[in-house]
Write a protein that holds these residues in place. Sequence first.
Motif, PDB file in Angstrom:
ATOM      1  N   SER A 152       0.822  -1.210   0.000  1.00 20.74           N
ATOM      2  CA  SER A 152       0.000   0.000   0.000  1.00 20.74           C
ATOM      3  C   SER A 152       0.858   1.264   0.000  1.00 20.74           C
ATOM      4  N   LYS A 153       2.100   1.137   0.408  1.00 23.24           N
ATOM      5  CA  LYS A 153       3.010   2.286   0.462  1.00 23.24           C
ATOM      6  C   LYS A 153       3.854   2.407  -0.797  1.00 23.24           C
ATOM      7  N   ILE A 154       4.149   1.305  -1.404  1.00 23.83           N
ATOM      8  CA  ILE A 154       5.102   1.296  -2.514  1.00 23.83           C
ATOM      9  C   ILE A 154       4.333   1.063  -3.809  1.00 23.83           C
ATOM     10  N   THR A 155       3.868   2.135  -4.367  1.00 24.02           N
ATOM     11  CA  THR A 155       3.166   2.100  -5.649  1.00 24.02           C
ATOM     12  C   THR A 155       3.773   3.156  -6.549  1.00 24.02           C
ATOM     13  N   PHE A 156       3.574   3.033  -7.838  1.00 23.31           N
ATOM     14  CA  PHE A 156       4.149   3.983  -8.773  1.00 23.31           C
ATOM     15  C   PHE A 156       3.567   5.386  -8.607  1.00 23.31           C
ATOM     16  N   ARG A 157       2.287   5.475  -8.443  1.00 23.38           N
ATOM     17  CA  ARG A 157       1.630   6.793  -8.392  1.00 23.38           C
ATOM     18  C   ARG A 157       1.419   7.232  -6.946  1.00 23.38           C
ATOM     19  N   PRO A 158       1.949   8.393  -6.585  1.00 21.85           N
ATOM     20  CA  PRO A 158       1.821   8.864  -5.207  1.00 21.85           C
ATOM     21  C   PRO A 158       0.373   8.947  -4.718  1.00 21.85           C
ATOM     22  N   ASN A 179      -1.925   6.972  -5.145  1.00 22.57           N
ATOM     23  CA  ASN A 179      -2.421   5.646  -4.780  1.00 22.57           C
ATOM     24  C   ASN A 179      -1.777   5.098  -3.507  1.00 22.57           C
ATOM     25  N   ARG A 180      -0.828   5.829  -2.957  1.00 20.10           N
ATOM     26  CA  ARG A 180      -0.123   5.380  -1.754  1.00 20.10           C
ATOM     27  C   ARG A 180      -0.935   5.715  -0.512  1.00 20.10           C
ATOM     28  N   TYR A 181      -0.844   4.826   0.475  1.00 24.94           N
ATOM     29  CA  TYR A 181      -1.467   5.108   1.760  1.00 24.94           C
ATOM     30  C   TYR A 181      -0.809   6.328   2.383  1.00 24.94           C
ATOM     31  N   SER A 182      -1.594   7.088   3.109  1.00 23.45           N
ATOM     32  CA  SER A 182      -1.069   8.216   3.883  1.00 23.45           C
ATOM     33  C   SER A 182      -0.435   7.668   5.170  1.00 23.45           C
ATOM     34  N   ALA A 183       0.282   8.515   5.874  1.00 23.91           N
ATOM     35  CA  ALA A 183       0.866   8.109   7.161  1.00 23.91           C
ATOM     36  C   ALA A 183      -0.243   7.679   8.126  1.00 23.91           C
ATOM     37  N   LYS A 184      -1.351   8.395   8.117  1.00 22.86           N
ATOM     38  CA  LYS A 184      -2.477   8.043   8.986  1.00 22.86           C
ATOM     39  C   LYS A 184      -3.017   6.651   8.638  1.00 22.86           C
ATOM     40  N   GLN A 185      -3.172   6.373   7.351  1.00 20.30           N
ATOM     41  CA  GLN A 185      -3.660   5.058   6.933  1.00 20.30           C
ATOM     42  C   GLN A 185      -2.677   3.956   7.328  1.00 20.30           C
TER      43      GLN A 185
END
Length: 118
Positions: free
Chosen positions: A83-89, A91-97
């Motif tokens: 969820s953190k390591i995706t190509f498009r920012p 689509n990445r989880y936030s710090a809260k998530q």
Amino acid sequence: MFATDDSITCEQVDVLGILPSEWWHEWQGRHTRFMEDGKPMNRDPSMSWEDRFEHDIQAPRRREGMQRIDSAEKDAFLRMMKSKITFRPENRYSAKQILECEWMVKWALPEYENIRRI
């Protein structure tokens, strides 16, 4: 021994899947490594998420005599990492998530609290 832009991009595609379309078509190095659909050409892909987990987390734990991480924790950890390591920012989880994901709630944060008490 030295990584090139193409070798790094190849590793990223092996782990994360095909690049977003507009990047994929711009990457000239893809023709020597991948079919148009993103499948590796004439080679096995580099290590999968599970291979990397085994190599970089489980094996060192074994060498140090530490307990292996069980499959439930491993699955939760890999879901968090993906969820953190995706190509498009976007689509990445936030710090809260991330702080609310299963691995953090069930394993990481409780362990952190245990360590803080010591």
